[in-house]
Motif scaffolding. Structure first.
Motif, PDB file in Angstrom:
ATOM      1  N   UNK A   1      40.808 -13.212   8.504  1.00 23.59           N
ATOM      2  CA  UNK A   1      41.972 -12.966   9.350  1.00 23.59           C
ATOM      3  C   UNK A   1      41.915 -13.974  10.487  1.00 23.59           C
ATOM      4  N   UNK A   2      42.209 -13.520  11.707  1.00 21.48           N
ATOM      5  CA  UNK A   2      42.079 -14.361  12.895  1.00 21.48           C
ATOM      6  C   UNK A   2      42.686 -15.743  12.686  1.00 21.48           C
ATOM      7  N   UNK A   3      41.934 -16.801  13.062  1.00 26.11           N
ATOM      8  CA  UNK A   3      42.473 -18.170  12.967  1.00 26.11           C
ATOM      9  C   UNK A   3      42.830 -18.554  11.539  1.00 26.11           C
ATOM     10  N   UNK A   4      42.031 -18.087  10.574  1.00 28.20           N
ATOM     11  CA  UNK A   4      42.304 -18.442   9.181  1.00 28.20           C
ATOM     12  C   UNK A   4      43.685 -17.954   8.759  1.00 28.20           C
ATOM     13  N   UNK A   5      44.065 -16.772   9.219  1.00 31.43           N
ATOM     14  CA  UNK A   5      45.377 -16.227   8.875  1.00 31.43           C
ATOM     15  C   UNK A   5      46.486 -16.891   9.701  1.00 31.43           C
ATOM     16  N   UNK A   6      46.213 -17.136  10.970  1.00 30.19           N
ATOM     17  CA  UNK A   6      47.254 -17.658  11.864  1.00 30.19           C
ATOM     18  C   UNK A   6      47.567 -19.130  11.621  1.00 30.19           C
ATOM     19  N   UNK A   7      46.556 -19.910  11.206  1.00 37.18           N
ATOM     20  CA  UNK A   7      46.758 -21.361  11.067  1.00 37.18           C
ATOM     21  C   UNK A   7      47.079 -21.807   9.641  1.00 37.18           C
ATOM     22  N   UNK A   8      47.082 -20.862   8.706  1.00 40.82           N
ATOM     23  CA  UNK A   8      47.507 -21.135   7.315  1.00 40.82           C
ATOM     24  C   UNK A   8      46.877 -22.392   6.708  1.00 40.82           C
ATOM     25  N   UNK A   9      45.549 -22.573   6.804  1.00 40.13           N
ATOM     26  CA  UNK A   9      44.946 -23.756   6.180  1.00 40.13           C
ATOM     27  C   UNK A   9      44.864 -23.614   4.669  1.00 40.13           C
ATOM     28  N   UNK A  10      44.718 -24.741   4.004  1.00 40.55           N
ATOM     29  CA  UNK A  10      44.409 -24.739   2.579  1.00 40.55           C
ATOM     30  C   UNK A  10      42.886 -24.759   2.439  1.00 40.55           C
ATOM     31  N   UNK A  11      42.340 -23.826   1.691  1.00 44.75           N
ATOM     32  CA  UNK A  11      40.896 -23.765   1.469  1.00 44.75           C
ATOM     33  C   UNK A  11      40.634 -24.182   0.032  1.00 44.75           C
ATOM     34  N   UNK A  12      39.894 -25.271  -0.135  1.00 43.39           N
ATOM     35  CA  UNK A  12      39.640 -25.831  -1.459  1.00 43.39           C
ATOM     36  C   UNK A  12      38.142 -25.887  -1.725  1.00 43.39           C
ATOM     37  N   UNK A  13      37.781 -25.798  -2.993  1.00 46.13           N
ATOM     38  CA  UNK A  13      36.388 -25.979  -3.399  1.00 46.13           C
ATOM     39  C   UNK A  13      36.296 -27.250  -4.219  1.00 46.13           C
ATOM     40  N   UNK A  14      35.274 -28.045  -3.944  1.00 51.29           N
ATOM     41  CA  UNK A  14      35.206 -29.396  -4.495  1.00 51.29           C
ATOM     42  C   UNK A  14      33.881 -29.639  -5.196  1.00 51.29           C
ATOM     43  N   UNK A  15      33.953 -30.265  -6.380  1.00 51.66           N
ATOM     44  CA  UNK A  15      32.758 -30.712  -7.099  1.00 51.66           C
ATOM     45  C   UNK A  15      33.072 -32.041  -7.776  1.00 51.66           C
ATOM     46  N   UNK A  16      32.097 -32.923  -7.814  1.00 46.58           N
ATOM     47  CA  UNK A  16      32.334 -34.243  -8.413  1.00 46.58           C
ATOM     48  C   UNK A  16      32.220 -34.221  -9.922  1.00 46.58           C
ATOM     49  N   UNK A  17      31.532 -33.229 -10.462  1.00 43.73           N
ATOM     50  CA  UNK A  17      31.197 -33.259 -11.885  1.00 43.73           C
ATOM     51  C   UNK A  17      31.954 -32.198 -12.676  1.00 43.73           C
ATOM     52  N   UNK A  18      33.068 -31.740 -12.144  1.00 45.12           N
ATOM     53  CA  UNK A  18      33.881 -30.747 -12.842  1.00 45.12           C
ATOM     54  C   UNK A  18      35.162 -31.388 -13.353  1.00 45.12           C
ATOM     55  N   UNK A  19      35.323 -31.436 -14.643  1.00 49.55           N
ATOM     56  CA  UNK A  19      36.559 -31.942 -15.240  1.00 49.55           C
ATOM     57  C   UNK A  19      37.223 -30.831 -16.042  1.00 49.55           C
ATOM     58  N   UNK A  20      38.559 -30.729 -16.052  1.00 46.56           N
ATOM     59  CA  UNK A  20      39.445 -31.607 -15.293  1.00 46.56           C
ATOM     60  C   UNK A  20      39.494 -31.207 -13.812  1.00 46.56           C
ATOM     61  N   UNK A  21      39.523 -32.195 -12.923  1.00 43.00           N
ATOM     62  CA  UNK A  21      39.648 -31.882 -11.506  1.00 43.00           C
ATOM     63  C   UNK A  21      41.126 -31.923 -11.094  1.00 43.00           C
ATOM     64  N   UNK A  22      41.383 -31.856  -9.809  1.00 44.91           N
ATOM     65  CA  UNK A  22      42.767 -31.736  -9.338  1.00 44.91           C
ATOM     66  C   UNK A  22      43.607 -32.972  -9.621  1.00 44.91           C
ATOM     67  N   UNK A  23      42.972 -34.104  -9.855  1.00 40.51           N
ATOM     68  CA  UNK A  23      43.723 -35.335 -10.091  1.00 40.51           C
ATOM     69  C   UNK A  23      43.631 -35.801 -11.547  1.00 40.51           C
ATOM     70  N   UNK A  24      43.260 -34.890 -12.412  1.00 41.96           N
ATOM     71  CA  UNK A  24      43.175 -35.196 -13.834  1.00 41.96           C
ATOM     72  C   UNK A  24      44.567 -35.536 -14.382  1.00 41.96           C
ATOM     73  N   UNK A  25      44.726 -36.519 -15.282  1.00 40.57           N
ATOM     74  CA  UNK A  25      43.646 -37.300 -15.909  1.00 40.57           C
ATOM     75  C   UNK A  25      43.335 -38.623 -15.202  1.00 40.57           C
ATOM     76  N   UNK A  26      44.022 -38.899 -14.069  1.00 36.97           N
ATOM     77  CA  UNK A  26      43.796 -40.199 -13.425  1.00 36.97           C
ATOM     78  C   UNK A  26      42.370 -40.321 -12.895  1.00 36.97           C
ATOM     79  N   UNK A  27      41.882 -39.244 -12.290  1.00 35.57           N
ATOM     80  CA  UNK A  27      40.525 -39.243 -11.758  1.00 35.57           C
ATOM     81  C   UNK A  27      39.681 -38.252 -12.536  1.00 35.57           C
TER      82      UNK A  27
END
Length: 359
Positions: A266-292
């Motif tokens: 809640x608190x700042x996380x709810x008020x500021x509406x950020x995007x929360x992402x989880x990142x790994x270099x060795x997971x395919x397909x990733x968010x930019x698949x198939x280019x990356x």
């Protein structure tokens, strides 16, 4: 025979073991090792048993399950071998190997021994750069993936939590991407000093400052456009959510142990509406698949390394002879301030090469 350092999973027990040395098979290269580097986060978490608390990873279902794993067992205790990457010279090649010849300088992924067998497709020629930079390829992959997921652009304000090897390379890559402000957050003064050497525009110690508030203040009240969290700390993620700008991105790139309660979404996380992402270099397909893909991320990191843009001498900051690795490994596991990334010098090391540096 080859001498290897075994690490007990969940126990942290360290012991030397002699294993037979064999000739390279098809598409394998035998490397006489001169230098090595450990992977602090992954190796130490395995030694403490963090991953096994969740159970074994089921790749098909993509969940952790409480079933027996496939880790090597000896005398009822599970072990893995210390070490992550090595550099040295080709000692022999197996059939089908055409890219390498005996005597050439190479580096690649391997646990430690004085002679190691590496698949030819996981081995690269070592350019005329500091070997420490080449052995930062592994953390560089995860830093680049996190940076791309954060979408850092020219003029952005960035904060990076956790000044281990990956976090420090996030600092470097954010600046290379055109970030106008890059703030490093870590409780260890030695690591904050390394961040400044790599170009951080500011540093914050969570032990002596209100990090979320300070990030707002040092960005003119707006907050960071992107926050990359590489410490694996629940408290760090909370401060990242407090310090990110409205609609900004918080990228979780660490692989933390299981947390207890206490994260406030809640608190700042709810008020500021950020995007929360989880990142790994060795997971395919990733968010930019198939280019990356993982292969492209790795290839780009190799390109950066060859251009001298990965300053490994700031990251592999402690060197130890291989014969002393057992005791040094234990001390680094007990005291994170002892080394950012531990480097190992083998008996076959060439004199005069430790000081080569690329800026």
């Amino acid at each position: 025979m080859n001498r290897v350092l075994q690490v007990g999973e969940g126990t942290g027990r360290l012991e030397w073991k002699e294993i037979p040395r064999r000739d390279p098979g098809p598409r394998e290269v035998l490397v006489k090792v001169q230098y090595g580097a450990i992977k602090h986060g992954t190796e130490f978490s395995m030694a403490r048993g963090y991953p096994s608390r969740r159970g074994t990873w089921n790749e098909e279902l993509r969940i952790h399950e409480k079933v027996p794993g496939d880790i090597k067992e000896e005398g009822g205790e599970s072990f893995f071998l210390a070490g992550n990457m090595v550099a040295g010279r080709v000692a022999a090649i197996g059939t089908g190997v055409t890219d390498f010849s005996p005597g050439e300088r190479v580096f690649g992924f391997s646990s430690f021994a004085e002679h190691v067998l590496v698949p030819a497709d996981r081995l690269w020629h070592l350019p005329k750069i500091d070997w420490r930079s080449a052995l930062c390829l592994d953390p560089a992959r995860f830093a680049l993936a996190a940076l791309r997921d954060s979408q850092v652009r020219l003029g952005d304000r960035v904060a990076v939590f956790g000044m281990g090897a990956i976090g420090l390379l996030c600092i470097r890559m954010a600046l290379l991407s055109g970030a106008a402000q890059v703030v490093a957050v870590d409780p260890l003064k030695e690591r904050l000093a390394a961040a400044l050497r790599l170009g951080a525009t500011g540093v914050l110690d969570p032990g002596s400052s209100d990090v979320g508030r300070e990030l707002k203040l040092c960005t003119g009240g707006m907050g960071a456009d992107a926050v990359i969290e590489m410490s694996g700390s629940r408290q760090a993620l909370q401060e990242a959510l407090r310090g990110v700008a409205f609609g900004g991105r918080v990228v979780c790139g660490a692989f933390p142990p299981p947390w207890g309660g206490g994260l406030d979404l809640g608190a700042e996380a709810h008020m500021n509406c950020p995007q929360i992402l989880f990142s790994r270099a060795t997971s395919d397909p990733n968010r930019e698949h198939p280019r990356w893909r993982a292969e492209r991320i790795e290839a780009e990191c190799l390109h950066l390394t060859g251009r001298g843009l990965i300053p490994g001498h700031h990251i592999i900051d402690r060197l130890v002879p291989y014969a002393e690795l057992k005791e040094e490994y234990r001390m680094c596991m007990e005291n994170p301030a002892r080394a950012i990334k531990l480097g190992v010098v083998f008996p076959a090391a060439e004199s005069g090469t430790e000081g080569e540096q690329d800026e």
